[in-house]
Design a protein around this motif. Structure first.
Motif, PDB file in Angstrom:
ATOM      1  N   LEU A  13     -38.895  83.870  35.831  1.00 34.42           N
ATOM      2  CA  LEU A  13     -40.252  84.039  36.538  1.00 34.42           C
ATOM      3  C   LEU A  13     -40.152  84.018  37.959  1.00 34.42           C
ATOM      4  O   LEU A  13     -39.070  83.771  38.611  1.00 34.42           O
ATOM      5  CB  LEU A  13     -41.099  82.712  36.110  1.00 34.42           C
ATOM      6  CG  LEU A  13     -41.031  82.371  34.845  1.00 34.42           C
ATOM      7  CD1 LEU A  13     -41.614  81.077  34.653  1.00 34.42           C
ATOM      8  CD2 LEU A  13     -41.979  83.381  33.979  1.00 34.42           C
TER       9      LEU A  13
ATOM     10  N   SER B  15     -45.410  84.277  39.252  1.00 31.38           N
ATOM     11  CA  SER B  15     -45.668  84.788  37.812  1.00 31.38           C
ATOM     12  C   SER B  15     -46.578  83.875  37.027  1.00 31.38           C
ATOM     13  O   SER B  15     -46.498  82.813  37.227  1.00 31.38           O
ATOM     14  CB  SER B  15     -43.984  84.798  37.143  1.00 31.38           C
ATOM     15  OG  SER B  15     -43.334  85.776  37.822  1.00 31.38           O
TER      16      SER B  15
ATOM     17  N   MET C  33     -47.150  83.774  32.788  1.00 27.78           N
ATOM     18  CA  MET C  33     -47.019  84.179  31.352  1.00 27.78           C
ATOM     19  C   MET C  33     -47.664  83.225  30.090  1.00 27.78           C
ATOM     20  O   MET C  33     -47.442  82.078  30.407  1.00 27.78           O
ATOM     21  CB  MET C  33     -45.525  84.299  30.868  1.00 27.78           C
ATOM     22  CG  MET C  33     -44.857  85.547  31.883  1.00 27.78           C
ATOM     23  SD  MET C  33     -43.191  85.817  31.561  1.00 27.78           S
ATOM     24  CE  MET C  33     -43.058  86.770  29.785  1.00 27.78           C
TER      25      MET C  33
ATOM     26  N   SER D 298     -41.002  92.161  30.633  1.00 33.10           N
ATOM     27  CA  SER D 298     -42.546  92.476  29.929  1.00 33.10           C
ATOM     28  C   SER D 298     -43.236  93.081  31.283  1.00 33.10           C
ATOM     29  O   SER D 298     -42.755  93.146  32.375  1.00 33.10           O
ATOM     30  CB  SER D 298     -43.003  91.222  29.612  1.00 33.10           C
ATOM     31  OG  SER D 298     -43.217  90.476  30.881  1.00 33.10           O
TER      32      SER D 298
ATOM     33  N   PRO E 149     -45.705  93.098  33.917  1.00 28.26           N
ATOM     34  CA  PRO E 149     -46.681  92.186  34.610  1.00 28.26           C
ATOM     35  C   PRO E 149     -47.865  92.660  35.084  1.00 28.26           C
ATOM     36  O   PRO E 149     -47.700  93.872  35.999  1.00 28.26           O
ATOM     37  CB  PRO E 149     -45.654  91.526  35.645  1.00 28.26           C
ATOM     38  CG  PRO E 149     -44.724  92.306  35.829  1.00 28.26           C
ATOM     39  CD  PRO E 149     -44.213  93.280  34.719  1.00 28.26           C
TER      40      PRO E 149
ATOM     41  N   HIS F 259     -38.337  89.624  37.486  1.00 26.12           N
ATOM     42  CA  HIS F 259     -38.959  88.660  36.913  1.00 26.12           C
ATOM     43  C   HIS F 259     -39.845  89.052  35.820  1.00 26.12           C
ATOM     44  O   HIS F 259     -39.805  90.085  35.406  1.00 26.12           O
ATOM     45  CB  HIS F 259     -39.997  88.060  37.890  1.00 26.12           C
ATOM     46  CG  HIS F 259     -40.852  88.934  38.503  1.00 26.12           C
ATOM     47  ND1 HIS F 259     -42.257  88.895  38.022  1.00 26.12           N
ATOM     48  CD2 HIS F 259     -40.752  89.786  39.648  1.00 26.12           C
ATOM     49  CE1 HIS F 259     -42.764  90.073  38.735  1.00 26.12           C
ATOM     50  NE2 HIS F 259     -41.845  90.379  39.887  1.00 26.12           N
ATOM     51  N   ASN F 260     -40.487  88.003  34.872  1.00 24.68           N
ATOM     52  CA  ASN F 260     -41.333  88.282  33.660  1.00 24.68           C
ATOM     53  C   ASN F 260     -40.458  89.005  32.676  1.00 24.68           C
ATOM     54  O   ASN F 260     -41.008  89.913  32.205  1.00 24.68           O
ATOM     55  CB  ASN F 260     -42.486  88.994  33.896  1.00 24.68           C
ATOM     56  CG  ASN F 260     -43.655  88.059  34.797  1.00 24.68           C
ATOM     57  OD1 ASN F 260     -43.053  87.361  35.749  1.00 24.68           O
ATOM     58  ND2 ASN F 260     -44.865  88.149  34.447  1.00 24.68           N
TER      59      ASN F 260
ATOM     60  N   SER G 212     -48.592  88.869  30.479  1.00 29.03           N
ATOM     61  CA  SER G 212     -47.538  88.854  31.674  1.00 29.03           C
ATOM     62  C   SER G 212     -48.285  89.211  32.900  1.00 29.03           C
ATOM     63  O   SER G 212     -48.679  90.418  33.003  1.00 29.03           O
ATOM     64  CB  SER G 212     -46.372  89.524  31.053  1.00 29.03           C
ATOM     65  OG  SER G 212     -45.466  89.567  32.030  1.00 29.03           O
TER      66      SER G 212
ATOM     67  N   GLU H 139     -48.477  88.814  37.414  1.00 28.81           N
ATOM     68  CA  GLU H 139     -47.791  88.331  38.574  1.00 28.81           C
ATOM     69  C   GLU H 139     -49.076  88.548  39.818  1.00 28.81           C
ATOM     70  O   GLU H 139     -50.226  88.844  39.348  1.00 28.81           O
ATOM     71  CB  GLU H 139     -46.712  89.433  39.063  1.00 28.81           C
ATOM     72  CG  GLU H 139     -47.516  91.078  38.933  1.00 28.81           C
ATOM     73  CD  GLU H 139     -46.324  91.783  39.469  1.00 28.81           C
ATOM     74  OE1 GLU H 139     -45.209  91.319  39.896  1.00 28.81           O
ATOM     75  OE2 GLU H 139     -46.463  93.062  39.372  1.00 28.81           O
TER      76      GLU H 139
END
Lengths: 154, 694
Positions: free
Chosen positions: B210, B214, B216, B239, B241, B282-283, B337, B339
């Protein structure tokens, strides 16, 4: 002996202010019950007065705060059956949990109430990281069509 | 755990054939479009022979149109994929492959959040929302959460620890949520993750990485784990975001654009990339074993900004996993997901400055041996996302110069013995066509995104209805048209600065909403406005015909200061939302995880107000000091060090804590004895005249 009694060399107004400050500190710790707060205050004041230079209110306050912290730590250690010298982290953890928990059951005051001996309901101490299960990582060397490769220094 | 990446199966071979077929089609479209556009512009240039500046223009245009058509065809393919009901070969629809590893029981997954001097309130509000959402799935026992702090700021460090303990207390999550602060933040974020993997990697099969902003949902997280469990040849699933949770007008416009257009770009990218997708840092879920084995990053030869530590580690990690034979997917169908975006144009540019250096460093990585062609392409695209700006700038400059040369050329109507005049040829049709085609390729993806919503009335409603969404798209296009030249100048400056070997360090991102003052905006954009004014005057004076074509670029530069100030306004952002403009489905009907985040932020705001009276900051707080003390390792301190620390404490007594440098503050706070002294000092320094005071 009551610490509220002015000792020679200390201005009664300064003593009153120091005591009020200690009370505020205890309030911040959530210790408001008179039966717990008063003995802690008295004892801390008495010891601080003995160890500070006459007329120096700042030193008196500092020493009184140190005494108060020591007394609280030793009460927490007693409640949780910990050693004040070797278990400093665990005592701090218990104090932290008591101070930051929203559950009234775990507040510092409740912990101090049980300070007469190891409490059956002593809270589990928080731990920040789990036991390690190590893996090794070695830098992946990268070679280039032009120029030197990467160093393996990490 | 076994490594199964190298075991080819029939499905695997089919997938490879599929990928090849798709890429041939995709690149054929891109190249054909580029060639067609080049043919048009070349036919105009070649009429009277090719001048050196025309040659430069052709090269620049070729590079730019290649870049634009890559993006254009990705969007078109994504649109077709979505309209036709999704990609049958996407990771989400592939048949699962059971393995001994998955049969052995449910995997343990670590959710890891690296954090570096981030606002603890936002970080922990997000973590709480994620944790609660996981709790809702009923699968919480499969996960553990790690806050991997690289924070240097002493106050933030204390706050993080207190927030961690409160989270554990509130969710009864002791032994499920962990916190550690690295003593030395070697190799920044990648080093932070590497340290986690080496110390605790053996506990987990996967980690979900993350970012500090982030968010999720439990649904998205468990879906990623299930996909990994079903596909043991996959090392990483990214994923997509979506930006959420914004109030400033700037961020809300960008958030709206991402929400509306990103689906087609994601679907298109996933279609032609298949198992060779990228990692965005991330994510994403990562299989720990191959990551540990292949992704310890070396230092690049040479000095910064091209040598040294690898900054944009994510692209390189994905390339290394691919090199080792593992698959990397983009899961376009994983939703929820999220951000966050920088709140102002200036913050956006600052973030670009960091990313730019990381991406330009990949110039070296493109030439690494053993990387796949697609991995190199990812890096090239990352580089182009910044280098395209100076290329556009050069293109504009050369176009202006060419227009000036043309305007100074006196036409000759009679050659030799010709009785009839030879009229100068006009290339207006060819040049206008080229311009229109380029504009169409730039703006058509927005139209496709809008069209997709028109097909789905429920979705249209979530965007504020047909009229509002149409008007929002027009306004968003206008806004991006005006901000494009500003970002072009910024990014050009960044690229040049980096090429001149000026490093950026590792500054913390500003993620909080804040209205820009006239001074801030003028300092940041004054130069750009000046450039706009001078370019406008020069072009109006010497090439008036070019001036009018140039006005969209000039308008952006000329309006940079008011545009930046106005767009930083949260009041305007909230007003636009109230009126239903730039509305996103996540704002219209927020999923539970976003609602949780909002609740947590409101709660944190309320409790922050209650604490606002503390005059000595975090050191004054006995709770924060206690938790910090509990987490500090008890180590012997040398006599010399002890004297140094005492000297620092005396400096605090005499000069106040604000006189210490961040490193000195950290040194004091990292020592239990000094911390205790500072805490006592904070409470004993001043005796308020009223007697009490907390």
């Amino acid at each position: 002996m009551s610490g509220a009694e002015p000792a020679a060399g200390h201005d009664p107004a300064a003593l009153h202010q120091v005591r009020s400050r200690l009370q505020a500190y205890l309030g911040k710790l959530g210790v408001t019950a008179e039966d717990i707060a008063a003995p802690l205050l008295d004892e801390s004041m008495r010891r601080a007065e003995r160890r500070s230079a006459p007329g120096d209110a700042d030193e008196l306050l500092r020493r009184a705060l140190e005494e108060l912290q020591r007394r609280i730590d030793s009460a927490v250690a007693k409640a949780l059956d910990l050693n004040t010298v070797t278990d400093t982290n665990r005592i701090a953890a218990a104090r932290a949990r008591a101070l930051l928990s929203r559950s009234p059951r775990q507040q510092l005051q409740s912990l101090l109430k049980s300070a007469t001996g190891p409490s059956a309901a002593a809270p589990a101490l928080p731990f920040a990281t789990p036991p390690e299960e190590r893996l090794s990582m070695h830098p992946e060397p990268i070679a280039f069509f032009f120029g030197p490769p990467t160093s393996t220094a990490h | 755990m076994s490594e199964e990446a190298s075991v080819p199966t029939a499905t695997h071979r089919h997938r490879k054939v599929d990928a090849t077929y798709r890429r041939v089609l995709f690149f054929s479209l891109v190249v054909a479009t580029t060639l067609a556009a080049m043919a048009m512009i070349t036919s105009a240039f070649f009429q009277n022979g090719l001048t050196p500046q025309e040659m430069v223009l052709l090269v620049l245009y070729a590079l730019l149109i290649l870049w634009v058509s890559t993006s254009f065809w990705t969007a078109v393919i994504g649109f077709i994929v979505i309209v036709s009901g999704g990609d049958r070969r996407s990771i989400g629809r592939l048949p699962p492959r059971a393995t001994a590893e998955t049969a052995a029981g449910r995997a343990k997954t670590a959710l890891v959040m690296p954090s570096y001097n981030e606002d603890p309130t936002r970080v922990f509000a997000g973590l709480r929302a994620i944790y609660r959402s996981l709790l809702d799935t009923g699968r919480l026992d499969e996960f553990e959460l790690f806050i991997l702090s690289d924070t240097r700021d002493a106050d933030t460090w204390l706050e993080e620890e207190a927030n961690w303990l409160r989270l554990c207390e509130d969710f009864n999550a002791h032994g499920k949520v962990f916190y550690r602060n690295r003593e030395k933040n070697i190799s920044r974020k990648s080093g932070n993750l590497e340290e986690f993997c080496t110390r605790w990697g053996g506990r987990y099969r996967y980690m979900i990485v993350l970012d500090a902003d982030s968010l999720m949902s439990g649904k998205a997280i468990t879906r990623l784990v299930d996909l990994m469990e079903s596909h043991p040849q996959v090392a990483l699933i990214q994923s997509p975001p979506l930006p959420v949770n914004h109030k400033s007008l700037f961020a809300r416009i960008l958030q709206f654009g991402s929400s509306l257009y990103s689906d087609i770009f994601i679907a298109g990218s996933a279609w032609w990339l298949m198992a060779e997708s990228n990692y965005w840092g991330h994510n994403a879920i990562i299989r720990i074993q191959p990551f540990v084995r292949h992704c310890a990053l070396p230092k690049l030869p040479g000095r910064e900004p091209f040598g040294g530590e690898i900054l944009s580690h994510d692209f390189v990690e994905a390339a290394l996993l691919r090199k080792a034979g593992w698959e990397v997917w983009l899961a376009s169908d994983v939703k929820e997901s999220y951000e966050e975006l920088p709140p102002t144009l200036i913050d956006y540019a600052k973030r670009d400055r960091r990313w730019c250096q990381g991406n330009l460093q990949h110039m070296k990585m493109i030439l690494a041996r053993g990387f796949s062609g697609i991995s190199r392409l990812h890096m090239l695209m990352g580089i182009m996302s910044y280098v395209s700006s100076p290329l556009w700038l050069l293109f504009l400059l050369f176009t202006g110069f060419e227009a000036y040369v043309q305007s100074q050329t006196v036409p000759v109507y009679f050659f030799g013995d010709n009785f009839y005049p030879v009229w100068p040829e006009s290339y207006a049709v060819e040049m206008t066509t080229v311009l229109l085609v380029t504009l169409a390729m730039l703006f058509l993806p927005k139209g496709l995104g809008l069209l997709l919503v028109y097909f789905r009335p429920k979705v249209a409603k979530a965007y504020g209805g047909y009229w509002r969404i149409t008007l929002s798209v027009i306004l968003e296009s206008l806004f991006s048209m005006l901000t494009a030249p500003i970002l072009m100048l910024y990014q050009s400056k960044f690229v040049v600065a980096i090429l001149l070997r000026k490093s950026v360090g590792w500054p913390t991102q500003n993620r909080d909403d804040h209205r820009l003052s006239l001074r801030e905006a003028t300092l940041a954009h004054g130069g750009q406005t000046l450039v706009g004014v001078i370019a406008g005057l020069l072009s109006y004076q010497y090439i008036p015909s070019f001036f009018w074509w140039f006005t969209p670029v000039l308008a952006g530069l000329f309006l940079a200061v008011p545009l930046s100030m106005m767009s930083s306004s949260t009041w305007l952002g909230v007003l636009a939302r109230r009126l239903g403009f730039f509305l996103t489905p996540e704002e219209f009907a927020p999923p539970p995880v976003i609602r949780y985040l909002k609740e947590n932020l409101e709660q944190a705001e309320a409790s922050a107000d209650a604490d606002a009276g503390c005059e000595y900051g975090k050191l004054m707080d006995p709770g924060m000091c206690a938790v910090h003390m509990a987490l500090l390792p008890q180590r012997p301190v040398s006599k010399r060090r002890r004297y140094e620390l005492k000297a620092l404490v005396y400096r605090v007594i005499e000069e106040g804590p604000e006189k210490l440098s961040p490193a000195e503050k950290r040194a004091l706070v990292a020592d239990p004895e000094s911390l205790q002294r500072l805490h006592t000092l904070a409470w004993s320094r001043k005796i308020p005249s009223g007697g009490s005071g907390s």
